[in-house]
Design an enzyme around this catalytic site. Structure first.
Site, short mmCIF file in Angstrom:
data_model
loop_
_atom_site.label_atom_id
_atom_site.label_comp_id
_atom_site.label_asym_id
_atom_site.label_seq_id
_atom_site.Cartn_x
_atom_site.Cartn_y
_atom_site.Cartn_z
N ASP A 199 -6.52 -6.95 4.00
CA ASP A 199 -7.62 -6.27 3.32
C ASP A 199 -8.52 -7.30 2.65
O ASP A 199 -9.74 -7.28 2.79
CB ASP A 199 -7.04 -5.30 2.27
CG ASP A 199 -8.13 -4.55 1.53
OD1 ASP A 199 -9.06 -4.07 2.21
OD2 ASP A 199 -8.07 -4.48 0.29
N LYS B 84 2.81 -15.37 2.47
CA LYS B 84 3.09 -16.08 1.21
C LYS B 84 4.60 -16.32 1.19
O LYS B 84 5.32 -15.89 0.29
CB LYS B 84 2.60 -15.23 0.03
CG LYS B 84 2.61 -15.92 -1.32
CD LYS B 84 1.54 -16.98 -1.48
CE LYS B 84 1.74 -17.71 -2.80
NZ LYS B 84 0.89 -18.90 -2.94
N ASP C 298 -12.53 -8.93 4.06
CA ASP C 298 -13.79 -8.86 3.30
C ASP C 298 -14.35 -10.28 3.14
O ASP C 298 -15.55 -10.49 3.26
CB ASP C 298 -13.57 -8.24 1.91
CG ASP C 298 -13.82 -6.74 1.90
OD1 ASP C 298 -13.57 -6.10 2.94
OD2 ASP C 298 -14.26 -6.21 0.86
N TYR D 199 0.83 -1.21 0.00
CA TYR D 199 0.00 0.00 0.00
C TYR D 199 0.87 1.26 0.00
O TYR D 199 0.47 2.29 -0.54
CB TYR D 199 -0.88 0.04 1.26
CG TYR D 199 -2.22 -0.62 1.12
CD1 TYR D 199 -2.33 -1.98 0.86
CD2 TYR D 199 -3.40 0.11 1.26
CE1 TYR D 199 -3.57 -2.59 0.75
CE2 TYR D 199 -4.64 -0.49 1.17
CZ TYR D 199 -4.72 -1.84 0.91
OH TYR D 199 -5.94 -2.43 0.80
N ASP E 25 -3.19 -18.18 0.18
CA ASP E 25 -4.16 -18.84 -0.71
C ASP E 25 -4.90 -19.94 0.05
O ASP E 25 -6.12 -20.08 -0.03
CB ASP E 25 -3.49 -19.36 -1.99
CG ASP E 25 -2.19 -20.12 -1.74
OD1 ASP E 25 -1.70 -20.12 -0.59
OD2 ASP E 25 -1.65 -20.71 -2.69
C1 IPM Z 1 -10.35 -0.91 3.99
C2 IPM Z 1 -10.58 -0.25 2.66
C3 IPM Z 1 -9.37 0.63 2.36
C4 IPM Z 1 -8.16 -0.28 2.26
C5 IPM Z 1 -9.51 1.50 1.11
C6 IPM Z 1 -10.74 2.38 1.17
C7 IPM Z 1 -8.28 2.32 0.86
O1 IPM Z 1 -10.81 -1.20 1.67
O2 IPM Z 1 -10.23 -0.18 5.01
O3 IPM Z 1 -10.28 -2.13 4.03
O4 IPM Z 1 -7.92 -0.90 1.21
O5 IPM Z 1 -7.44 -0.41 3.25
MN MN Z 2 -10.89 -3.26 2.39
#
Ligand code: IPM
Ligand code: MN
Length: 371
Positions: free
Chosen positions: A245, A189, A249, A142, A221
């Site tokens: 990240d 990884k 999700d 990042y 993975d």
């Molecule tokens: C999160 C979001 C952020 C990230 C974005 C909005 C930059 O997806 O907080 O997970 O990727 O960290």
């Molecule tokens: Mn995110």
């Protein structure tokens, strides 16, 4: 006690869900005799529109001086579809994380019994899942060197990590595991990436300070697969920025709705609390978005301030809203409550716990339950 809380509603559904979290905090302030001084700042697309800058200096100063930061969401489709945009909303959040050194992102994931059938995953797979993801937040790809060749045909994103960056979050993850089921899984990884090999070496060293904690290693993975195949095997997951990240999700599917996942981003001096869902532009201004992730982020904020009983009151209110079905349409399409009605119920439950089943009737007939 008196606390300064910086509030950044941000973009999309950010303002409407943050409003509900503020309602919950105000109810806590009343019940438990605290003063929360809320001061608002701009960040993201809304800040670009007004000032040209995704993180105005004023917002940064406000955050630096605060006891905690409550943040909504960031992002706007007009930037997502324009890869040539020089200024992007997300730069605001990334700069805030980096400047305040909010290196430790904590994302709890649990399967709520009441929502067990909301997840597309089988209930016997997810029942009892209780995981917390420790995601490194200020390093890795990042924040590495980014390049695009002059002819625009080759792009580069560098990924680097130092022992220092790995150690500081690893210690926090092991400490957390001591209060939980005493297991840390490092997700990396290491079969391919040099940075991951440094993570393994460093985390293995840190683990020696915590002999009662079991440390396991998983390639990312495989971890992505294990997370939905057998999520109960995880207690604390420790990982780098990009992997965290992605898998957080993915893990949100276990809870039945991404609208339930809260997060804390902790640094040595400052801390920020935000729902992990994004700005959900399709729902902006419609009063339909789920405010529970934002409300649970407010609970994490209270926990961080050492206000455990107060945090617990919010958590119980959220459990109650799920139990009574006072939820938005992502959770129950057939009987959906609006964002603000869910917020009203939560605030009411905090203020008036025994009577809330009664006041629940008022919500049905459309009356506010707030006195
Ligand atoms: C999160 C979001 C952020 C990230 C974005 C909005 C930059 O997806 O907080 O997970 O990727 O960290
Ligand atoms: Mn995110």
């Amino acid at each position: 006690m008196k606390y300064n809380i910086a509030v950044i509603p941000g973009d999309g559904i950010g303002p409407e869900v943050t409003e509900q979290a503020k309602k919950a905090l105000k109810a806590v302030a009343n019940e438990y005799d605290h003063i929360f001084l809320f001061k608002e700042g701009l960040m993201g697309a809304s800040a670009i529109d007004k000032t040209g800058n995704p993180l105005p200096e004023k917002t940064l100063m406000l955050c630096k001086k605060s006891d905690a930061i409550l943040f909504g969401a960031i992002g706007d489709p007009k930037y997502d579809n324009d890869p040539t945009a020089k200024v992007r909303p997300e730069q605001g959040l990334l700069k805030l994380r980096k400047t305040l050194e909010l290196f430790c992102n904590v994302r709890p994931v649990k399967a709520y019994n009441k929502l067990i059938t909301n997840s597309p995953l089988k209930k016997e797979v997810i029942k009892g899942t209780n995981i917390v993801i420790y995601r490194e937040l200020t390093g890795g790809i990042y924040f590495g060197i980014k390049e695009l060749s002059k002819d625009g045909k080759v792009a580069f994103d560098g990924c680097s990590y130092s022992v220092y960056e790995i150690e500081r979050i690893a210690h926090l993850a092991f400490k957390e595991a001591q209060n939980r089921r005493k297991k840390v899984t490092l997700v990396d990884k290491a079969n391919v990436l040099e940075t991951s090999r440094l993570w393994r070496k460093t985390v293995t060293e840190v683990a020696k300070n915590y002999p009662n904690i079991t440390l396991e290693y998983l390639f990312v993975d495989n971890a992505a697969m294990q997370l939905i195949l057998n999520p109960k095997q995880f207690d604390v997951i420790l990982t780098e920025n990009l992997f965290g990240d992605i898998i957080s999700d993915e893990a949100s599917v276990i809870g039945g709705s991404i609208g339930l996942l809260a997060s804390a981003s902790i640094g040595n001096k400052n801390a920020l609390f935000e729902p992990i869902h994004g700005s959900f532009p399709q729902a902006k201004g419609k009063n339909t978005a789920n405010p529970l992730a934002s409300i649970l982020s407010a609970a994490m904020l209270l926990e961080h301030l050492g206000l455990h009983e107060e945090a617990n009151a919010i958590e119980r209110a959220v459990e109650k809203s799920l139990e009574l079905g006072i939820t938005t349409k992502d959770i129950n399409k057939n009987k959906a409550f609006s964002t603000s009605k869910v917020g009203d119920f939560i605030a009411d439950f905090i203020a008036n716990q025994e009577d809330s089943n009664l006041n629940f009737k008022n919500i049905h007939i459309g009356q506010s339950t707030i006195i």
